[in-house]
Structures are given as structure tokens and as C-alpha cells.
Design a protein around this motif. Structure first.
Motif, PDB file in Angstrom:
ATOM      1  N   PHE A 105       6.316   6.727   8.104  1.00 11.71           N
ATOM      2  CA  PHE A 105       6.785   6.238   6.810  1.00 11.71           C
ATOM      3  C   PHE A 105       5.604   6.101   5.860  1.00 11.71           C
ATOM      4  O   PHE A 105       4.516   5.664   6.256  1.00 11.71           O
ATOM      5  CB  PHE A 105       7.453   4.858   6.960  1.00 11.71           C
ATOM      6  N   SER A 106       5.823   6.460   4.605  1.00 11.05           N
ATOM      7  CA  SER A 106       4.834   6.176   3.570  1.00 11.05           C
ATOM      8  C   SER A 106       5.199   4.843   2.926  1.00 11.05           C
ATOM      9  O   SER A 106       6.367   4.456   2.885  1.00 11.05           O
ATOM     10  CB  SER A 106       4.810   7.279   2.509  1.00 11.05           C
ATOM     11  N   LEU A 107       4.202   4.149   2.430  1.00 14.75           N
ATOM     12  CA  LEU A 107       4.420   2.799   1.919  1.00 14.75           C
ATOM     13  C   LEU A 107       3.493   2.531   0.749  1.00 14.75           C
ATOM     14  O   LEU A 107       2.281   2.707   0.844  1.00 14.75           O
ATOM     15  CB  LEU A 107       4.155   1.785   3.039  1.00 14.75           C
ATOM     16  N   GLN A 108       4.094   2.124  -0.377  1.00 19.82           N
ATOM     17  CA  GLN A 108       3.353   1.643  -1.540  1.00 19.82           C
ATOM     18  C   GLN A 108       3.888   0.256  -1.880  1.00 19.82           C
ATOM     19  O   GLN A 108       5.104   0.039  -1.860  1.00 19.82           O
ATOM     20  CB  GLN A 108       3.558   2.541  -2.757  1.00 19.82           C
ATOM     21  N   THR A 109       3.002  -0.671  -2.179  1.00 23.46           N
ATOM     22  CA  THR A 109       3.449  -2.007  -2.562  1.00 23.46           C
ATOM     23  C   THR A 109       2.644  -2.520  -3.738  1.00 23.46           C
ATOM     24  O   THR A 109       1.529  -2.064  -4.015  1.00 23.46           O
ATOM     25  CB  THR A 109       3.310  -3.011  -1.398  1.00 23.46           C
ATOM     26  N   SER A 110       3.236  -3.475  -4.428  1.00 21.15           N
ATOM     27  CA  SER A 110       2.561  -4.198  -5.498  1.00 21.15           C
ATOM     28  C   SER A 110       3.224  -5.562  -5.588  1.00 21.15           C
ATOM     29  O   SER A 110       4.179  -5.856  -4.856  1.00 21.15           O
ATOM     30  CB  SER A 110       2.678  -3.458  -6.830  1.00 21.15           C
ATOM     31  N   ALA A 111       2.749  -6.382  -6.507  1.00 21.50           N
ATOM     32  CA  ALA A 111       3.382  -7.693  -6.699  1.00 21.50           C
ATOM     33  C   ALA A 111       4.805  -7.545  -7.209  1.00 21.50           C
ATOM     34  O   ALA A 111       5.608  -8.476  -7.099  1.00 21.50           O
ATOM     35  CB  ALA A 111       2.558  -8.519  -7.682  1.00 21.50           C
ATOM     36  N   ASP A 112       5.131  -6.376  -7.770  1.00 19.10           N
ATOM     37  CA  ASP A 112       6.443  -6.173  -8.385  1.00 19.10           C
ATOM     38  C   ASP A 112       7.419  -5.363  -7.550  1.00 19.10           C
ATOM     39  O   ASP A 112       8.580  -5.225  -7.931  1.00 19.10           O
ATOM     40  CB  ASP A 112       6.290  -5.476  -9.743  1.00 19.10           C
ATOM     41  N   GLY A 113       6.975  -4.785  -6.420  1.00 19.28           N
ATOM     42  CA  GLY A 113       7.948  -3.993  -5.682  1.00 19.28           C
ATOM     43  C   GLY A 113       7.367  -3.198  -4.542  1.00 19.28           C
ATOM     44  O   GLY A 113       6.224  -3.407  -4.117  1.00 19.28           O
ATOM     45  N   ILE A 114       8.184  -2.246  -4.076  1.00 16.68           N
ATOM     46  CA  ILE A 114       7.824  -1.464  -2.902  1.00 16.68           C
ATOM     47  C   ILE A 114       8.479  -0.090  -2.995  1.00 16.68           C
ATOM     48  O   ILE A 114       9.595   0.045  -3.511  1.00 16.68           O
ATOM     49  CB  ILE A 114       8.282  -2.203  -1.617  1.00 16.68           C
ATOM     50  N   VAL A 115       7.755   0.931  -2.520  1.00 19.72           N
ATOM     51  CA  VAL A 115       8.278   2.291  -2.434  1.00 19.72           C
ATOM     52  C   VAL A 115       8.025   2.777  -1.018  1.00 19.72           C
ATOM     53  O   VAL A 115       6.900   2.685  -0.514  1.00 19.72           O
ATOM     54  CB  VAL A 115       7.601   3.245  -3.444  1.00 19.72           C
ATOM     55  N   MET A 116       9.069   3.286  -0.348  1.00 16.10           N
ATOM     56  CA  MET A 116       8.946   3.811   1.001  1.00 16.10           C
ATOM     57  C   MET A 116       9.546   5.206   1.055  1.00 16.10           C
ATOM     58  O   MET A 116      10.461   5.532   0.290  1.00 16.10           O
ATOM     59  CB  MET A 116       9.669   2.910   2.002  1.00 16.10           C
ATOM     60  N   GLY A 117       9.028   6.037   1.951  1.00 14.41           N
ATOM     61  CA  GLY A 117       9.562   7.381   2.110  1.00 14.41           C
ATOM     62  C   GLY A 117       9.372   7.882   3.524  1.00 14.41           C
ATOM     63  O   GLY A 117       8.490   7.414   4.252  1.00 14.41           O
ATOM     64  N   THR A 118      10.219   8.827   3.927  1.00 13.24           N
ATOM     65  CA  THR A 118      10.079   9.457   5.239  1.00 13.24           C
ATOM     66  C   THR A 118      10.704  10.841   5.194  1.00 13.24           C
ATOM     67  O   THR A 118      11.623  11.092   4.414  1.00 13.24           O
ATOM     68  CB  THR A 118      10.744   8.609   6.348  1.00 13.24           C
TER      69      THR A 118
END
Length: 401
Positions: free
Chosen positions: A206-219
Motif C-alpha cells: 500500500f502507498s500512504l500519504q498523510t498530513s494534518a488534514d487527511g490521508i491518501v492510500m493506494g494499492t
């Protein structure tokens, strides 16, 4: 309930709206965090400069996570049973209405607490307080609780229907609105994490991006790219519905066209636009030439705060970004977009035939190219070395910006 009625109304109303026409007059001029893509559907991204972490992780079986999610689901099923007993024991109509209202009060409080737990977990992760494994474990438990809330709402509806009890319209609308409170908490990516930790699915990357405002995941799942994104800054807890009360679904449709012009210009089937009772949350679902889009607008901001995309990898436009040859092997890297999904193609230069090869990134094995010589994988950072090995031969290439 009202949510289902809204979906049917959408099918009638949208017949008068021309698909593919970008609305010029929307209810909001707020800046969008949905970014356009060259030759394909737009995607919800975290605002520029706000990405705190970005990495990939391998998720596999984890007994402690499995036990935790099982416990969450069990607690919710017990609560559903408690409601049915209390409802049936209510001596009159007003008492039954109070029972439903009291249960909805508790469910709404739990929903808000779940959203707070999720945002706190991701903020803690971005600050280095949790490992990726710990974050996924917490998100899995929250997902199980959110699924339990949906099940409890379904159980309330079923109990009421069986009793032939007619709820007041405002209570029915409130019940239909509860599901909107847990939107984004139990999306398909987290559900896959849960299934993987339960050993119902093979380990996955899984790929993962996060910040104080949210999250993005992908596979990547075979020939499909599954992506899930949440931007809490686009969702408001208070305020009026900017889509209005008359012609609301038409306004949502026009807004969706302006945010996702390519998708509406390349529709495969008519979009479905609905609501949740009297909630200002509106899901929009459609099939386009490159896959499926499920996106949620908040009427208080008119922006997208949650989005799920299922994209067919074979249909996406690609650009060659690097290639190398060593002996009889040739490797070529293509990307779908800048820093997007990467396809690795291995060919025998003597015969021009595809080669089944093992692909590694750094020292980690990612997978094999298979009989067609191609392997799709998640985005890689610039200057990353990708190596393909077939028998005694190997060839490497460096990803570049």
C-alpha cells in the motif's frame, strides 16, 4: 428511507442535465483540492505543501489486529440487540419514538468520536508517534466500529419495519443521515487492510500519504488501481447547505461536472447522485472510460472531502520515463502521470518477446512481470534503482523526475 428516495429522484432530474457540460455557475468558488490529470480523471489530493509523510508498506497477517476488529464488531452487534429489546418493550408510540431518538443520540456521539479518533491517529502518525503498522491497526479498529454503526442503523430500520411502526418524518430523516457521519471511516482500502490482517487476502503493498488534514492510500490489485483519499479540511461540521433546498441534486450534479470534467465527458453510464436524509453530504457515483469514481461532496463547503477511485491500468495513458538494456534484456519504465503508477516492461531484445522476470526496488522484491512482460507497481521516488532478473541475466534502470 429518504436516502433511497433521493437516489431515485436523481435519475429523473439528471435526465434534463446534459452530461459533459461543465457548469459555469456553481454554488461555491472555493479553491479545490481535486487536481486534474492529463488525459484521465481528476483525483483528490492533499493540499500542496501539506504532505507530512509519504511511503509504501507491506501489509500482512496480524493476529492482534484481527482480534481487535472482531471485538469492535461484537460490541456493535450487542448494542443492536439491546435496541431491539428496548423498542419491543416500549409500551406506546411516544415511548418507541423516544427509544429511537435516544439510540440515535448515542450513535451520533459515537460517530463523532470515531472521526476524532481517526484524525488524532493520523496526526500522531505524522508526528512520528506511531509506526505504519500501529496506524493501520488503529484505522482497522475504527473501520470495524464504523461498519458496526452501519449495521446498527440497518438493524434499527429492520426492527421498525417488522413492527409496522411509522416513524415521524424528522426522525426517519435523522436515521437516514447517520450513515453520512461515518463516510470515509470504512472505505475499501482500510477494508482490504482488515481482510489482509485476517488472512482473508494475500499480503499486499500500500502507498500512504498523510498530513494534518487527511490521508491518501493506494494499492495495485491485478489490473486495477484502487485509490482512497480523504481531505478533512474540505468538510465542515457547521453551516448552511450551499447547494440549497430546491433543485439540490441538480446543483450537486453541476458541481461534480465542474470538478471532474474529464470523467463527465467520458461517461460510460449515467451518474448516480443521492443523499443521506437531511444531511448535507452527497455521494456521486459514475463509470467512465478509465474506471469507476465514487466521490462525496459536503454541501457546506461544496467541495470533495472523500473519494474512491478504481482505475483500469490497461486503459490509462502512459509516458516512457526511463529505459536501459543489458545483454539480451531491455527494461522500460512508463508512468501514468507525474509521480504516478509505474509499469515495468521487460523484453528480450533479440526476439522482441516479453520476458517473465523478478522485479526488485532497492533490495526488496516487488513481484514478477509475468507472461506479458509487464508489472504495475506503486509510485517510486526519483533516483530509485529498479532491477529485473530472468535466469542468469539482469537489467537495472534508475527512475528520474
Amino acid at each position: 428511507m429518504q436516502r433511497r428516495v433521493a437516489a431515485l429522484v436523481a435519475l429523473l432530474v439528471l435526465g434534463s442535465v446534459t452530461a459533459g457540460t461543465v457548469a459555469t455557475g456553481g454554488p461555491s468558488t472555493a479553491a479545490l483540492s481535486v487536481e486534474p490529470r492529463n488525459g484521465t480523471v481528476s483525483q483528490l489530493d492533499l493540499p500542496d505543501g501539506n504532505v507530512s509523510t509519504e511511503q509504501q508498506t507491506l501489509v500482512d497477517g496480524d493476529l492482534s489486529s484481527t482480534l481487535a476488529t472482531d471485538r469492535e464488531r461484537l460490541l456493535m452487534s450487542i448494542d443492536a440487540g439491546g435496541f431491539e429489546r428496548a423498542f419491543q418493550a416500549s409500551p406506546n408510540r411516544s415511548s418507541r419514538i423516544e427509544t429511537v431518538q435516544r439510540t440515535l443520540d448515542a450513535v451520533e456521539i459515537e460517530s463523532r468520536e470515531l472521526r476524532e479518533r481517526r484524525s488524532e491517529a493520523i496526526r500522531a502518525y505524522t508526528q512520528g508517534e506511531y509506526s505504519t503498522t500501529e496506524l493501520f491497526r488503529k484505522l482497522a479498529r475504527i473501520s470495524a466500529s464504523a461498519s458496526g454503526i452501519r449495521e446498527r442503523v440497518t438493524a434499527i430500520e429492520a426492527t421498525v419495519d417488522r413492527s409496522e411502526f411509522s416513524m415521524p418524518p424528522d426522525v426517519a430523516a435523522r436515521l437516514s443521515s447517520v450513515e453520512a457521519e461515518v463516510v470515509s471511516l470504512d472505505g475499501p482500502l482500510i477494508e482490504r487492510v482488515v481482510q489482509t490482517t485476517r488472512a482473508d487476502r494475500a499480503p499486499g503493498r500500500f502507498s500512504l500519504q498523510t498530513s494534518a488534514d487527511g490521508i491518501v492510500m493506494g494499492t495495485v490489485d491485478g489490473e486495477t488501481y484502487l485509490r482512497e483519499a480523504t481531505d478533512w479540511s474540505a468538510r465542515a461540521e457547521m453551516g448552511g447547505n450551499e447547494f440549497g433546498t430546491d433543485g439540490t441534486l441538480v446543483a450537486v450534479h453541476e458541481r461534480a461536472q465542474s470538478v471532474y470534467p474529464w470523467a463527465f465527458q467520458n461517461l460510460v453510464s449515467n451518474p448516480s447522485i443521492s443523499g443521506f436524509g437531511d444531511s448535507p453530504i452527497y455521494p456521486v457515483r459514475l463509470n467512465h472510460a478509465h474506471g469507476e469514481l465514487e466521490t462525496y461532496f459536503d454541501g457546506r463547503t461544496t467541495d470533495v472531502f472523500f473519494e474512491v477511485q478504481r482505475l483500469s491500468l490497461s486503459s490509462l495513458p502512459t509516458t516512457t520515463v526511463a529505459s536501459e538494456r543489458n545483454g539480451s534484456l531491455s527494461i522500460e519504465l512508463t508512468e501514468t502521470t507525474k509521480r504516478g503508477l509505474v509499469a515495468v516492461d521487460i523484453v528480450d531484445v533479440d526476439t522482441d518477446d516479453p520476458v517473465s522476470a523478478t522485479v526488485t526496488v532497492g533490495n526488496e522484491t516487488i513481484g514478477t512481470t509475468g507472461a506479458n512482460g509487464r508489472l504495475w507497481m506503486l509510485p517510486v521516488a526519483d533516483s530509485t534503482t529498479i532491477t529485473a532478473s530472468a535466469g542468469a541475466e539482469n537489467v537495472s534502470v534508475t527512475a528520474s523526475g
